[in-house]
Design a protein around this motif. Structure first.
Motif, mmCIF file in Angstrom:
data_model
loop_
_atom_site.group_PDB
_atom_site.id
_atom_site.type_symbol
_atom_site.label_atom_id
_atom_site.label_comp_id
_atom_site.label_asym_id
_atom_site.label_seq_id
_atom_site.Cartn_x
_atom_site.Cartn_y
_atom_site.Cartn_z
ATOM 1 N N TYR A 70 0.343 -1.328 -0.334
ATOM 2 C CA TYR A 70 0.236 -0.407 0.137
ATOM 3 C C TYR A 70 0.747 1.226 -0.041
ATOM 4 O O TYR A 70 2.146 1.206 1.032
ATOM 5 C CB TYR A 70 -0.777 0.192 1.147
ATOM 6 N N HIS A 84 -9.863 1.772 1.266
ATOM 7 C CA HIS A 84 -8.525 1.606 0.781
ATOM 8 C C HIS A 84 -8.164 2.425 -0.448
ATOM 9 O O HIS A 84 -7.320 2.159 -1.518
ATOM 10 C CB HIS A 84 -8.681 0.287 0.448
ATOM 11 N N HIS A 175 -11.653 -5.695 12.029
ATOM 12 C CA HIS A 175 -10.320 -7.161 12.907
ATOM 13 C C HIS A 175 -10.495 -6.647 14.710
ATOM 14 O O HIS A 175 -10.749 -5.330 14.893
ATOM 15 C CB HIS A 175 -9.673 -7.305 11.906
ATOM 16 N N MET A 181 -1.264 -4.514 12.648
ATOM 17 C CA MET A 181 -2.592 -3.650 12.774
ATOM 18 C C MET A 181 -4.192 -4.881 12.649
ATOM 19 O O MET A 181 -5.707 -4.684 12.660
ATOM 20 C CB MET A 181 -3.268 -3.386 10.849
ATOM 21 N N HIS A 182 -3.719 -5.974 11.747
ATOM 22 C CA HIS A 182 -5.079 -7.522 11.363
ATOM 23 C C HIS A 182 -4.706 -7.916 12.661
ATOM 24 O O HIS A 182 -4.156 -9.324 12.073
ATOM 25 C CB HIS A 182 -4.917 -7.709 10.512
ATOM 26 N N TRP A 225 -6.030 -1.993 -5.225
ATOM 27 C CA TRP A 225 -6.468 -1.106 -3.971
ATOM 28 C C TRP A 225 -7.477 -0.483 -3.610
ATOM 29 O O TRP A 225 -8.383 -1.227 -2.935
ATOM 30 C CB TRP A 225 -5.122 -0.510 -2.814
HETATM 31 N N1 MF3 Z 1 -8.424 0.131 8.111
HETATM 32 C C1 MF3 Z 1 -8.111 -0.575 7.232
HETATM 33 C C2 MF3 Z 1 -8.562 -2.285 7.634
HETATM 34 O O1 MF3 Z 1 -8.758 -2.401 8.495
HETATM 35 C C3 MF3 Z 1 -7.040 0.401 6.480
HETATM 36 C C4 MF3 Z 1 -6.599 -0.820 5.946
HETATM 37 S S1 MF3 Z 1 -5.563 -1.085 4.667
HETATM 38 C C5 MF3 Z 1 -4.360 -0.973 4.242
HETATM 39 O O2 MF3 Z 1 -7.868 -2.874 6.575
HETATM 40 F F1 MF3 Z 1 -3.537 -1.263 2.800
HETATM 41 F F2 MF3 Z 1 -4.057 0.857 4.588
HETATM 42 F F3 MF3 Z 1 -3.360 -0.376 4.948
#
Ligand code: MF3
Ligand code: CO
Length: 256
Positions: A70, A84, A175, A181-182, A225
């Motif tokens: 990204y 995205h 998530h 993040m995930h 994306w």
């Molecule tokens: N908040 C979004 C998500 O949880 C955005 C992340 S997509 C990215 O999936 F690639 F920009 F990181």
């Protein structure tokens, strides 16, 4: 991969990470006006992260090999773009609605939130769509009670959207959040056929309802994306990072 419950010490740091995201989003909300170039949004976020000592979360993120890294720090999605959206040279116009989805890593932990903002005066339908989607987020938040299960949240989001006649997007959702993040679990915006993950204190989730005025189908754009509605209808996205706590509604970590 199992669900990772956060300790009180970890929650203290996640509160700070959430505040960086929330405050930056509020600054961006105040900047949004007709005539603003989307590239200025990306530039502002980069400066703000440097100023606050936050590290990029979205930049170079790749969930799977078929995705190019990204290229930005924020997702900016306009009108029929759902999520995205890759920031590019584009001027916001009166009547647009723009989703700003921002993640930041602070002291090793991630905060993740999104708002959809009107650009100047917008249509009644756009205003209603924004209201329905933000309400659905808050319905999901209120349903996040310790002792319950993930499906309580999924069902509450679904039930908040259904009466509007708008469509709930499938295939994308919320998530777990933490050092990554995930994290587990995935959070659908509609009911599952099972109760799902037990809601326990220390469970940190990003809830992110996505709603289309028209059909629920979405398509990915050529940039690899940007996701938009297949029928070109208007759509909306809100997100908060929340922490489940004992005997009360969740704490929202991404409030300014
Ligand atoms: N908040 C979004 C998500 O949880 C955005 C992340 S997509 C990215 O999936 F690639 F920009 F990181
Ligand atoms: Co998210």
């Amino acid at each position: 991969m199992a669900v990772k419950l956060k300790s009180d010490d970890e929650l203290r740091v996640m509160r700070e990470a959430g505040r960086v995201v929330a405050q930056t989003l509020e600054q961006l909300r105040a900047m949004i006006r007709p005539g603003l170039n989307i590239l200025e949004i990306e530039r502002f976020v980069r400066d703000e992260f440097r100023r606050r000592g936050a590290k990029e979360t979205f930049l170079n993120y790749s969930p799977a090999p078929r995705y190019p890294p990204y290229p930005s720090n924020i997702c900016v999605s306009v009108n029929e773009q759902l999520v995205h959206g890759v920031p590019r040279d584009r001027i916001l116009q009166e009547g647009d609605i723009v989703s700003l989805d921002l993640g930041a890593t602070y002291k090793g932990y991630v905060g993740d939130a999104a708002i959809t903002v009107p650009v100047g005066r917008v249509s009644d339908e756009a205003r209603h769509l924004i209201e329905v989607t933000e309400n659905a987020l808050w319905a999901g938040i209120r349903a996040g009670r310790s002792g319950g299960h993930l499906n309580d949240i999924c069902g509450a989001i679904e039930d908040a959207i259904t009466p509007s006649g708008y469509s709930i997007v499938r295939g994308y959702g919320g998530h777990g959040v933490g050092r990554e993040m995930h994290e587990e679990p995935h959070v659908q915006n509609h009911r599952m056929r099972f109760r799902g993950t037990p809601l326990r204190p220390g469970l940190v989730l990003a809830l992110e309802p996505m709603v289309n005025v028209g059909r629920p189908e979405t398509v990915e754009c050529e940039d690899g994306w940007t996701v938009r509605t297949k029928d070109g209808s208007l759509c909306c996205h809100f997100e908060h990072t929340i922490a489940i706590r004992e005997g009360d509604e969740p704490e929202v970590l991404t409030l300014p």
